[in-house]
Design a protein around this motif. Structure first.
Motif, PDB file in Angstrom:
ATOM      1  N   UNK A  17       4.496  -0.897  -4.304  1.00 16.95           N
ATOM      2  CA  UNK A  17       4.063  -1.967  -3.401  1.00 16.95           C
ATOM      3  C   UNK A  17       5.243  -2.618  -2.700  1.00 16.95           C
ATOM      4  N   UNK A  18       6.313  -2.890  -3.459  1.00 20.27           N
ATOM      5  CA  UNK A  18       7.484  -3.535  -2.863  1.00 20.27           C
ATOM      6  C   UNK A  18       8.100  -2.656  -1.783  1.00 20.27           C
ATOM      7  N   UNK A  19       8.166  -1.357  -2.022  1.00 21.80           N
ATOM      8  CA  UNK A  19       8.700  -0.455  -1.001  1.00 21.80           C
ATOM      9  C   UNK A  19       7.784  -0.422   0.221  1.00 21.80           C
ATOM     10  N   UNK A  20       6.482  -0.434  -0.021  1.00 13.56           N
ATOM     11  CA  UNK A  20       5.527  -0.348   1.081  1.00 13.56           C
ATOM     12  C   UNK A  20       5.608  -1.575   1.999  1.00 13.56           C
ATOM     13  N   UNK A  21       5.810  -2.759   1.430  1.00 11.60           N
ATOM     14  CA  UNK A  21       5.881  -3.976   2.249  1.00 11.60           C
ATOM     15  C   UNK A  21       7.317  -4.371   2.569  1.00 11.60           C
ATOM     16  N   UNK A  40      -2.388   0.199   1.360  1.00 11.83           N
ATOM     17  CA  UNK A  40      -2.733  -0.401   2.649  1.00 11.83           C
ATOM     18  C   UNK A  40      -3.475  -1.730   2.465  1.00 11.83           C
ATOM     19  N   UNK A  41      -4.434  -1.743   1.547  1.00  7.13           N
ATOM     20  CA  UNK A  41      -5.203  -2.972   1.314  1.00  7.13           C
ATOM     21  C   UNK A  41      -4.329  -4.075   0.714  1.00  7.13           C
ATOM     22  N   UNK A  42      -3.489  -3.703  -0.249  1.00  2.00           N
ATOM     23  CA  UNK A  42      -2.606  -4.695  -0.875  1.00  2.00           C
ATOM     24  C   UNK A  42      -1.612  -5.245   0.146  1.00  2.00           C
ATOM     25  N   UNK A  43      -1.074  -4.388   0.998  1.00  2.00           N
ATOM     26  CA  UNK A  43      -0.119  -4.831   2.014  1.00  2.00           C
ATOM     27  C   UNK A  43      -0.780  -5.779   3.006  1.00  2.00           C
ATOM     28  N   UNK A  44      -2.001  -5.455   3.421  1.00  2.00           N
ATOM     29  CA  UNK A  44      -2.703  -6.340   4.353  1.00  2.00           C
ATOM     30  C   UNK A  44      -2.945  -7.707   3.712  1.00  2.00           C
ATOM     31  N   UNK A  45      -3.387  -7.705   2.458  1.00  2.00           N
ATOM     32  CA  UNK A  45      -3.647  -8.973   1.765  1.00  2.00           C
ATOM     33  C   UNK A  45      -2.351  -9.764   1.559  1.00  2.00           C
ATOM     34  N   UNK A  46      -1.259  -9.078   1.333  1.00  2.00           N
ATOM     35  CA  UNK A  46       0.040  -9.735   1.131  1.00  2.00           C
ATOM     36  C   UNK A  46       0.558 -10.324   2.447  1.00  2.00           C
ATOM     37  N   UNK A  47       0.435  -9.574   3.534  1.00  4.39           N
ATOM     38  CA  UNK A  47       0.985 -10.008   4.816  1.00  4.39           C
ATOM     39  C   UNK A  47       0.096 -11.019   5.541  1.00  4.39           C
ATOM     40  N   UNK A  48      -1.197 -11.028   5.227  1.00  9.75           N
ATOM     41  CA  UNK A  48      -2.145 -11.949   5.867  1.00  9.75           C
ATOM     42  C   UNK A  48      -2.871 -12.709   4.763  1.00  9.75           C
ATOM     43  N   UNK A  49      -2.237 -13.720   4.246  1.00 11.48           N
ATOM     44  CA  UNK A  49      -2.780 -14.433   3.083  1.00 11.48           C
ATOM     45  C   UNK A  49      -3.860 -15.446   3.431  1.00 11.48           C
ATOM     46  N   UNK A  50      -3.979 -15.783   4.693  1.00 11.23           N
ATOM     47  CA  UNK A  50      -5.001 -16.755   5.102  1.00 11.23           C
ATOM     48  C   UNK A  50      -6.348 -16.051   5.260  1.00 11.23           C
ATOM     49  N   UNK A  51      -7.423 -16.810   5.104  1.00 13.86           N
ATOM     50  CA  UNK A  51      -8.764 -16.249   5.254  1.00 13.86           C
ATOM     51  C   UNK A  51      -9.076 -15.922   6.710  1.00 13.86           C
TER      52      UNK A  51
END
Length: 192
Positions: free
Chosen positions: A19-23, A155-166
């Motif tokens: 995950x860390x490498x991906x983001x 992909x899902x984890x990166x999106x949730x990490x980069x866009x933390x707002x609802x």
């Protein structure tokens, strides 16, 4: 019928390092807890979408009585059946069915168990009289999980990490990243 998780996966299909490498967050540890939580959430999302566990998980399927014929186990891919227990009609006591009295089909997905020549035994007339414990998932290690499913988790984890707002102001947002649905479609369990 009910199904419960008895033993959750021992590992995640995507490691914290993956995950860390991906983001591109390999140089610091401040967000390790957040990334780990996003990875677990992404794995759970993928599992709900495809209807299957990614890593070996032990389930218990509960019935009030044995259904007629073969029993399709609702989670796959089936690795093994641990036990078939039931409340005996004559005694009301719990009994364990011998593995010689049923056949396990791990080649089908989802898997199934079929009664032997004598059929299923009679059960006490009560709720939750039958308990089938089984293990399902692609394997015990992240490498056992098909690569498209691991990529979907990333992909899902990166999106949730980069866009933390609802909600995102001034940006268009997708419920899942582009292409993830296509990656998951091949593995999705369809019931009709």
């Amino acid at each position: 019928m009910a199904i419960v998780v008895v033993t959750a996966p021992a590992v995640e299909p995507v490691t914290l390092n993956d995950l860390k490498q991906h983001v591109r967050a390999t140089d610091f540890t401040d967000d390790d807890e957040i990334l780990t939580a996003k990875g677990i959430s992404a794995r759970q999302h993928v599992e709900r979408f495809i209807g299957k566990p990614l890593i070996s998980t032990t389930f218990e399927l509960v019935y009030d009585a044995f259904p007629a014929g073969a029993i399709t186990l609702p989670k796959g891919p089936l690795q093994s059946v641990t036990s078939v227990k039931y409340l005996d009609a004559a005694t009301g006591l719990e009994a364990t069915l011998s593995s010689d009295d049923y056949a396990v089909d791990t080649a089908s997905d989802p898997g199934r168990i079929k009664p032997g020549v004598g059929g299923w035994p009679d059960t006490a007339e009560t709720v939750n009289a039958v308990r089938i414990r089984f293990v399902a998932g692609y394997g015990d290690a992240p490498e056992d999980v098909p690569e498209p499913l691991r990529e979907a988790v990333l992909q899902l984890a990166a999106q949730a990490y980069q866009h933390r707002a609802a909600a995102l102001v001034g940006e268009s947002a997708a419920s899942i990243p582009f292409g993830v649905g296509d990656m998951l479609g091949e593995y999705r369990e369809w019931s009709f």
